[in-house]
Enzyme design. Structure first.
Site, PDB file in Angstrom:
ATOM      1  N   LYS A 144      20.038 -59.237   5.538  1.00  0.00           N
ATOM      2  CA  LYS A 144      19.775 -59.620   6.908  1.00  0.00           C
ATOM      3  C   LYS A 144      18.633 -60.749   6.644  1.00  0.00           C
ATOM      4  O   LYS A 144      18.614 -61.533   7.525  1.00  0.00           O
ATOM      5  CB  LYS A 144      19.128 -58.331   7.535  1.00  0.00           C
ATOM      6  CG  LYS A 144      18.434 -58.383   8.698  1.00  0.00           C
ATOM      7  CD  LYS A 144      19.270 -58.780   9.843  1.00  0.00           C
ATOM      8  CE  LYS A 144      18.788 -59.050  11.219  1.00  0.00           C
ATOM      9  NZ  LYS A 144      19.643 -59.892  12.265  1.00  0.00           N
TER      10      LYS A 144
ATOM     11  N   CYS B 120      13.988 -62.098  15.565  1.00  0.00           N
ATOM     12  CA  CYS B 120      14.598 -62.182  14.162  1.00  0.00           C
ATOM     13  C   CYS B 120      14.010 -63.491  13.487  1.00  0.00           C
ATOM     14  O   CYS B 120      13.585 -63.360  12.498  1.00  0.00           O
ATOM     15  CB  CYS B 120      16.079 -62.217  14.491  1.00  0.00           C
ATOM     16  SG  CYS B 120      16.722 -60.494  15.056  1.00  0.00           S
TER      17      CYS B 120
HETATM   18  N1  LIG Z   1      17.142 -57.858  19.384  1.00  0.00           N
HETATM   19  C1  LIG Z   1      17.901 -58.600  18.333  1.00  0.00           C
HETATM   20  O1  LIG Z   1      18.654 -59.629  18.697  1.00  0.00           O
HETATM   21  C2  LIG Z   1      17.947 -58.075  16.992  1.00  0.00           C
HETATM   22  C3  LIG Z   1      19.159 -58.386  16.076  1.00  0.00           C
HETATM   23  C4  LIG Z   1      19.342 -57.970  14.822  1.00  0.00           C
HETATM   24  C5  LIG Z   1      18.132 -56.989  14.247  1.00  0.00           C
HETATM   25  N2  LIG Z   1      17.358 -56.539  15.053  1.00  0.00           N
HETATM   26  C6  LIG Z   1      16.305 -55.620  14.703  1.00  0.00           C
HETATM   27  O2  LIG Z   1      16.415 -54.394  15.159  1.00  0.00           O
HETATM   28  C7  LIG Z   1      15.170 -53.562  15.175  1.00  0.00           C
HETATM   29  C8  LIG Z   1      14.957 -53.305  16.812  1.00  0.00           C
HETATM   30  O3  LIG Z   1      14.898 -54.409  17.468  1.00  0.00           O
HETATM   31  P1  LIG Z   1      15.126 -54.403  18.947  1.00  0.00           P
HETATM   32  O4  LIG Z   1      15.278 -55.815  19.461  1.00  0.00           O
HETATM   33  O5  LIG Z   1      16.055 -53.418  19.535  1.00  0.00           O
HETATM   34  O6  LIG Z   1      13.605 -53.784  19.259  1.00  0.00           O
HETATM   35  P2  LIG Z   1      13.121 -53.301  20.838  1.00  0.00           P
HETATM   36  O7  LIG Z   1      11.559 -53.777  20.960  1.00  0.00           O
HETATM   37  O8  LIG Z   1      13.799 -54.000  21.959  1.00  0.00           O
HETATM   38  O9  LIG Z   1      13.403 -52.008  21.180  1.00  0.00           O
HETATM   39  C9  LIG Z   1      12.542 -51.004  20.095  1.00  0.00           C
HETATM   40  C10 LIG Z   1      12.576 -49.752  20.741  1.00  0.00           C
HETATM   41  O10 LIG Z   1      12.055 -48.662  20.131  1.00  0.00           O
HETATM   42  C11 LIG Z   1      11.108 -47.984  20.603  1.00  0.00           C
HETATM   43  N3  LIG Z   1      10.253 -47.286  19.724  1.00  0.00           N
HETATM   44  C12 LIG Z   1       9.156 -47.846  18.905  1.00  0.00           C
HETATM   45  N4  LIG Z   1       8.795 -46.868  18.221  1.00  0.00           N
HETATM   46  C13 LIG Z   1       9.482 -45.667  18.382  1.00  0.00           C
HETATM   47  C14 LIG Z   1       9.331 -44.321  17.648  1.00  0.00           C
HETATM   48  N5  LIG Z   1       8.622 -43.907  16.742  1.00  0.00           N
HETATM   49  N6  LIG Z   1      10.470 -43.308  18.276  1.00  0.00           N
HETATM   50  C15 LIG Z   1      11.338 -43.634  19.302  1.00  0.00           C
HETATM   51  N7  LIG Z   1      11.283 -45.126  19.867  1.00  0.00           N
HETATM   52  C16 LIG Z   1      10.350 -45.970  19.461  1.00  0.00           C
HETATM   53  C17 LIG Z   1      10.182 -49.077  21.608  1.00  0.00           C
HETATM   54  O11 LIG Z   1       9.577 -48.047  22.581  1.00  0.00           O
HETATM   55  C18 LIG Z   1      11.626 -49.847  22.149  1.00  0.00           C
HETATM   56  O12 LIG Z   1      12.169 -49.358  23.172  1.00  0.00           O
HETATM   57  C19 LIG Z   1      14.280 -54.539  14.849  1.00  0.00           C
HETATM   58  O13 LIG Z   1      14.039 -54.418  13.586  1.00  0.00           O
HETATM   59  C20 LIG Z   1      14.864 -55.890  14.871  1.00  0.00           C
HETATM   60  O14 LIG Z   1      14.349 -56.857  13.856  1.00  0.00           O
HETATM   61  C21 LIG Z   1      17.088 -57.069  16.562  1.00  0.00           C
END
Ligand SMILES: NC(=O)c1ccc[n+]([C@@H]2O[C@H](COP(=O)([O-])OP(=O)(O)OC[C@H]3O[C@@H](n4cnc5c(N)ncnc54)[C@H](O)[C@@H]3O)[C@@H](O)[C@H]2O)c1
Length: 408
Positions: free
Chosen positions: A201, A255
């Site tokens: 990743k 990312c």
């Molecule tokens: N957004 C993208 O395009 C993308 C693509 C690939 C990978 N990722 C990875 O996926 C992961 C999540 O990204 P995202 O974009 O969905 O993040 P985001 O910020 O949109 O969502 C994360 C959610 O997790 C919640 N959260 C935080 N701590 C928590 C806990 N202890 N218990 C329950 N909920 C909790 C937050 O309130 C939030 O709603 C990250 O590591 C990111 O790097 C994101």
């Protein structure tokens, strides 16, 4: 089977919904009560075409519900943020907190998967945490890492069709995780170990960052040399083995602008190209900010009055509302700070509120401004550029994202 997704953001929410649509009983957990409330009402808190209909469907038929607390399930997925700390060091405290929240519910035969982008070794580290709290589960649960690589804006299709890389702590864990994802992924599922999956990743996003840095570096050279970079790249890409990406006003998002630091923080002596790419892409935003300030000064000297400037776009890429790590946002904020008396209009068609500022519609911003700064190539701006005789309208246009590149 019952699955529990921890984190209902841009990735966790769509994955929960697609899993529920494919016959899995899903509990989505988020610490943000507003997210939970909206989700249970069948209302999306993110912008993603077509996902609202699916959410309503799976909430209505009882396949999906949300809560602020995990419950006993058969599989747990950690999909929480992994930002960086002060000096660009990975912050895995959210992954740790999410893992701690499911530890009391784990039982023999369960699957635990991290989807959050994570530094190398995180899955092993979390397994140690789990077994330090629940030593009786050692060898009795399945632990794997499976990174997400969807494109926001096209998530529904990509969640089902993209290939996935799945790395278990052992072969049995990889098998178990593959069995889960097979329920809704039509793409290939590639098996490996957890460290390789974690690095995979980081490699994907570092590769994009390095390639964009090349395009951004070219754009800076071309500006100095008086060459149109968009034409240059189009021509160079006619070579059958060359595929240069497009420059922009920097690199943003959660990312590409973040993940390379997960490598440079742990391997500072080795990750030379990756670190340079980060620097070049960050520098491009400063360069753009300076170009806007210079254009404002030149206008004032020429016209004897301060210009009205339209900053077009805040999102980190076209046609989405995501402002995280957005260079367009940081250039605009920097300009508002460095020129507090200037007439600056900010337009972002995908966002209704930003920093307490009154956002202006893109048509109004265009009409009122003397200097138009295209920061994000939203479809509205591209259409506007096609409609308007921009070059005949005595406006100064700074096109950092190629809005004008296909203008006929
Ligand atoms: N957004 C993208 O395009 C993308 C693509 C690939 C990978 N990722 C990875 O996926 C992961 C999540 O990204 P995202 O974009 O969905 O993040 P985001 O910020 O949109 O969502 C994360 C959610 O997790 C919640 N959260 C935080 N701590 C928590 C806990 N202890 N218990 C329950 N909920 C909790 C937050 O309130 C939030 O709603 C990250 O590591 C990111 O790097 C994101």
């Amino acid at each position: 089977m019952k699955a529990c997704f921890i984190g209902l953001g841009y990735i966790g929410l769509p994955t929960s919904i697609i899993s529920a649509k494919n016959g899995i009983e899903v509990l989505g957990v988020d610490i943000n009560p507003k997210v939970v409330e909206l989700t249970n009402r069948g209302e999306l808190h993110i912008v993603e075409d077509g996902l609202d209909t699916l959410l309503k469907e799976v909430v209505a038929n009882g396949a999906f519900r949300a809560s602020t607390e995990p419950e006993e399930s058969d599989a747990y997925f950690i999909v929480v943020p992994t930002p960086f700390k002060g000096d660009h060091e990975p912050d895995i405290s959210y992954v740790e907190a999410a893992t701690r929240s499911v530890i009391p519910f784990l039982k023999e035969g369960d699957l635990y998967v991290i989807e959050s982008t994570s530094p190398i070794g995180t899955t092993e580290l979390m397994s140690k945490l789990i077994f330090s709290e629940r030593p009786e589960l050692e060898g009795k649960i399945y632990i794997a890492y499976c990174p997400e690589r969807v494109l926001p804006g096209n998530i529904i299709q990509e969640l089902e069709e993209n290939d996935r890389v799945i790395g278990g702590l052992d072969e049995a864990s990889t098998d178990k995780a593959i069995e889960f994802y097979r329920q809704f992924v039509k793409g290939e599922l590639h098996r490996t170990n957890s460290k390789t999956a974690e690095m995979c990743k980081l490699t994907e996003n570092s590769s994009r960052d390095v390639q964009i840095a090349f395009a951004n570096e070219l754009s800076i050279i071309c500006e100095k040399a008086g060459i149109n970079v968009w034409e240059l790249i189009r021509l160079a890409n006619r070579h059958p083995r060359v595929n240069i990406l497009q420059p922009g006003c920097g690199v943003g998002g959660h990312c590409i602008a973040v993940d390379p630091y997960f490598i440079t923080a742990d391997y500072p002596m080795e990750a030379k190209i990756i670190a340079s790419a980060r620097q070049i892409n960050n520098y491009k935003s400063f360069w753009c900010h300076e170009k806007v300030e210079n254009a404002m000064l030149r206008f004032e000297l020429r016209e004897g009055r301060k210009p009205t400037v339209a900053m077009m776009g805040l999102a980190f890429k076209p046609n989405i509302d995501d402002l995280r790590e957005s260079p367009a946002k940081s250039i605009t904020l920097k300009l508002l700070q460095s020129c507090p008396d200037a007439n600056i209009l900010v337009s972002e068609p995908n966002v209704s509120e930003f920093n307490g500022l009154d956002l202006v519609s893109y048509k109004e911003a265009y009409e009122r401004a003397d200097i138009i700064v295209f920061l994000t190539a939203h479809k509205e701006f591209v259409e506007l550029a096609q409609e308007k005789q921009i070059e005949l309208e005595s406006k100064v246009v700074l096109d950092f994202c190629g809005v004008l590149k296909n203008k006929k």
